[in-house]
Design a protein around this motif. Sequence first.
Motif, PDB file in Angstrom:
ATOM      1  N   TYR A  50      25.553  57.429  42.884  1.00  0.00           N
ATOM      2  CA  TYR A  50      26.807  56.815  43.321  1.00  0.00           C
ATOM      3  C   TYR A  50      27.939  57.187  42.373  1.00  0.00           C
ATOM      4  CZ  TYR A  50      25.592  54.133  47.442  1.00  0.00           C
ATOM      5  OH  TYR A  50      25.249  53.777  48.727  1.00  0.00           O
ATOM      6  N   TRP A  51      27.611  57.319  41.109  1.00  0.00           N
ATOM      7  CA  TRP A  51      28.652  57.767  40.190  1.00  0.00           C
ATOM      8  C   TRP A  51      29.007  59.221  40.459  1.00  0.00           C
ATOM      9  CZ3 TRP A  51      32.173  55.386  37.579  1.00  0.00           C
ATOM     10  CH2 TRP A  51      32.937  56.099  36.649  1.00  0.00           C
ATOM     11  N   GLN A  52      27.999  60.055  40.718  1.00  0.00           N
ATOM     12  CA  GLN A  52      28.240  61.460  41.021  1.00  0.00           C
ATOM     13  C   GLN A  52      29.038  61.613  42.317  1.00  0.00           C
ATOM     14  OE1 GLN A  52      24.669  63.726  41.758  1.00  0.00           O
ATOM     15  NE2 GLN A  52      25.780  65.498  42.518  1.00  0.00           N
ATOM     16  N   LEU A  53      28.651  60.875  43.361  1.00  0.00           N
ATOM     17  CA  LEU A  53      29.274  61.039  44.680  1.00  0.00           C
ATOM     18  C   LEU A  53      30.628  60.357  44.785  1.00  0.00           C
ATOM     19  CD1 LEU A  53      26.165  60.406  46.962  1.00  0.00           C
ATOM     20  CD2 LEU A  53      27.318  62.602  46.618  1.00  0.00           C
ATOM     21  N   TYR A  54      30.719  59.153  44.208  1.00  0.00           N
ATOM     22  CA  TYR A  54      31.888  58.300  44.476  1.00  0.00           C
ATOM     23  C   TYR A  54      32.649  57.864  43.224  1.00  0.00           C
ATOM     24  CZ  TYR A  54      28.995  57.598  48.686  1.00  0.00           C
ATOM     25  OH  TYR A  54      28.198  57.778  49.799  1.00  0.00           O
ATOM     26  N   ARG A  55      32.115  58.181  42.043  1.00  0.00           N
ATOM     27  CA  ARG A  55      32.654  57.626  40.800  1.00  0.00           C
ATOM     28  C   ARG A  55      32.692  56.094  40.874  1.00  0.00           C
ATOM     29  NH1 ARG A  55      31.266  61.741  39.090  1.00  0.00           N
ATOM     30  NH2 ARG A  55      32.432  63.254  37.856  1.00  0.00           N
ATOM     31  N   TYR A  56      31.584  55.523  41.324  1.00  0.00           N
ATOM     32  CA  TYR A  56      31.502  54.076  41.527  1.00  0.00           C
ATOM     33  C   TYR A  56      30.267  53.540  40.821  1.00  0.00           C
ATOM     34  CZ  TYR A  56      31.625  49.536  43.843  1.00  0.00           C
ATOM     35  OH  TYR A  56      31.680  48.188  44.099  1.00  0.00           O
ATOM     36  N   MET A 108      33.761  62.802  49.318  1.00  0.00           N
ATOM     37  CA  MET A 108      34.065  64.076  48.683  1.00  0.00           C
ATOM     38  C   MET A 108      35.493  64.111  48.163  1.00  0.00           C
ATOM     39  SD  MET A 108      33.477  67.951  50.094  1.00  0.00           S
ATOM     40  CE  MET A 108      31.694  67.679  50.181  1.00  0.00           C
ATOM     41  N   ASP A 109      36.412  63.491  48.905  1.00  0.00           N
ATOM     42  CA  ASP A 109      37.821  63.511  48.505  1.00  0.00           C
ATOM     43  C   ASP A 109      38.158  62.398  47.519  1.00  0.00           C
ATOM     44  OD1 ASP A 109      40.246  65.007  48.875  1.00  0.00           O
ATOM     45  OD2 ASP A 109      41.076  63.271  49.910  1.00  0.00           O
ATOM     46  N   GLY A 110      37.245  61.427  47.377  1.00  0.00           N
ATOM     47  CA  GLY A 110      37.483  60.337  46.440  1.00  0.00           C
ATOM     48  C   GLY A 110      38.481  59.310  46.930  1.00  0.00           C
ATOM     49  N   GLY A 111      38.648  59.204  48.243  1.00  0.00           N
ATOM     50  CA  GLY A 111      39.575  58.218  48.780  1.00  0.00           C
ATOM     51  C   GLY A 111      39.786  58.417  50.269  1.00  0.00           C
ATOM     52  N   THR A 112      40.555  57.492  50.842  1.00  0.00           N
ATOM     53  CA  THR A 112      40.784  57.493  52.288  1.00  0.00           C
ATOM     54  C   THR A 112      42.149  58.047  52.683  1.00  0.00           C
ATOM     55  OG1 THR A 112      41.719  55.255  52.219  1.00  0.00           O
ATOM     56  CG2 THR A 112      39.333  55.441  52.518  1.00  0.00           C
ATOM     57  N   GLN A 113      42.900  58.563  51.708  1.00  0.00           N
ATOM     58  CA  GLN A 113      44.284  58.935  51.980  1.00  0.00           C
ATOM     59  C   GLN A 113      44.407  59.968  53.098  1.00  0.00           C
ATOM     60  OE1 GLN A 113      42.793  58.933  49.046  1.00  0.00           O
ATOM     61  NE2 GLN A 113      43.942  57.658  47.609  1.00  0.00           N
ATOM     62  N   ASN A 173      33.196  50.270  52.459  1.00  0.00           N
ATOM     63  CA  ASN A 173      34.382  49.415  52.357  1.00  0.00           C
ATOM     64  C   ASN A 173      34.492  48.757  50.995  1.00  0.00           C
ATOM     65  OD1 ASN A 173      33.916  46.189  52.582  1.00  0.00           O
ATOM     66  ND2 ASN A 173      32.199  47.292  53.515  1.00  0.00           N
ATOM     67  N   GLN A 174      33.370  48.599  50.290  1.00  0.00           N
ATOM     68  CA  GLN A 174      33.429  48.027  48.948  1.00  0.00           C
ATOM     69  C   GLN A 174      33.933  49.041  47.929  1.00  0.00           C
ATOM     70  OE1 GLN A 174      29.997  45.544  47.815  1.00  0.00           O
ATOM     71  NE2 GLN A 174      29.298  45.681  49.946  1.00  0.00           N
ATOM     72  N   MET A 175      33.578  50.304  48.147  1.00  0.00           N
ATOM     73  CA  MET A 175      34.038  51.354  47.243  1.00  0.00           C
ATOM     74  C   MET A 175      35.460  51.804  47.566  1.00  0.00           C
ATOM     75  SD  MET A 175      30.541  53.641  46.849  1.00  0.00           S
ATOM     76  CE  MET A 175      30.345  53.972  48.619  1.00  0.00           C
ATOM     77  N   PHE A 176      35.784  51.824  48.861  1.00  0.00           N
ATOM     78  CA  PHE A 176      37.096  52.286  49.329  1.00  0.00           C
ATOM     79  C   PHE A 176      37.606  51.298  50.368  1.00  0.00           C
ATOM     80  CE2 PHE A 176      34.430  55.995  48.305  1.00  0.00           C
ATOM     81  CZ  PHE A 176      35.193  56.580  47.294  1.00  0.00           C
TER      82      PHE A 176
END
Length: 363
Positions: free
Chosen positions: A329-335, A64-69, A88-91
């Motif tokens: 996956y594009w909708q959820l993760y932009r991946y 949802m946040d688009g990252g692990t920060q 782990n492949q996406m982030f």
Amino acid sequence: MINPVKTAFQTPFGAAALLAASTVCHAETATNFTDMSQREVALEKPAGRIVVIPIPAASMLVGMDGGTQKLVGMHPFASVAAREGMLNQMFPDVLNVRSDTVGNNFVPNIETLLNVKPDFVWQWGHRGEDIIVPLTNAGLTVATLNYGKEVWTQRWIQLMGVTLKQEQKAAEMIAWREKTIADIQAVTGGIAAPQRPRVLYLSRFNDGIQTFGSTSHNNFDIDLAGGISLNKEVTGARTLNIEQVLLWDPDVILLGNFEAGLVPEDVYRHPLLSSVRAVKQQRVYKLPIGGFIWDAPNQETPLYWQWLTMILHPQKFSLPLREEIRQRYWQLYRYAVSDEQLDAILQMPVNRASQGYFELMRR
């Protein structure tokens, strides 16, 4: 053929009511909301360091946040699932997030938690005060999530959207879930019990045959997909003996992702299970694993519902699932997911001997 569902926000099953269920106040630096234990939670400023103890919710936050920060701590199994699946492949940085902030039975490790200096902690609410009080006594801001019902999972999404300032994305995710439920119910709702396959979900097999019981969301999933859950009357997590499996004689066996290395071939080779219908008909299937394992409620659950309905009723429900995964996956993760990654998500290699799997999942 079922067309891929749209991403536009719709509320056919009450998402509008769900989204209005809590009073949310956003100021430039403050967020107030009611958690799933009906506690009033106040964040004086947007949380920048978050620990997520409920296992599935860590990947939901990252997506949802688009990252692990913002994720600074999670459950050890959430880390395992991230490593073995797509997260782990996406982030890739998710593998650097600490997973020692919680121990057995979701008991928080207070010393470690204080070391990572969280602004905010998500914890289970339905498991009792014993795992919440140590957090509040340590001066940490805590909000709770409950497990076991789809409406509760939608509430996770809504609350995470509030705390991450991602309300629109949360609304779209909830609408997708509700639209998928409606699409599947239109196909499976009228299937009589004699035409519904009897399904046994197993969380473990080689190190002891285990399943989940009446409080598990798996019962909803199987019923929605047009099956009969054989473990729905079991109380809590349960170890089964071979005699019980033989007595149930399931039409379909689903293997979860909680036991490393578990594959359908383990069941097919078992010397005492050769007479079980699911084994004779080669209808044992390893569940997919993507941004999180599909046998637990998470942000990808609508894809699991579609997959499971195709498995149980391939003649009644079919859609190009690989393309659906790409879109979502594009909708959820932009991946942008590759063909090879789709094969891995759908567990194509380990399910190769299971009835009809290759044909269904190549579409």
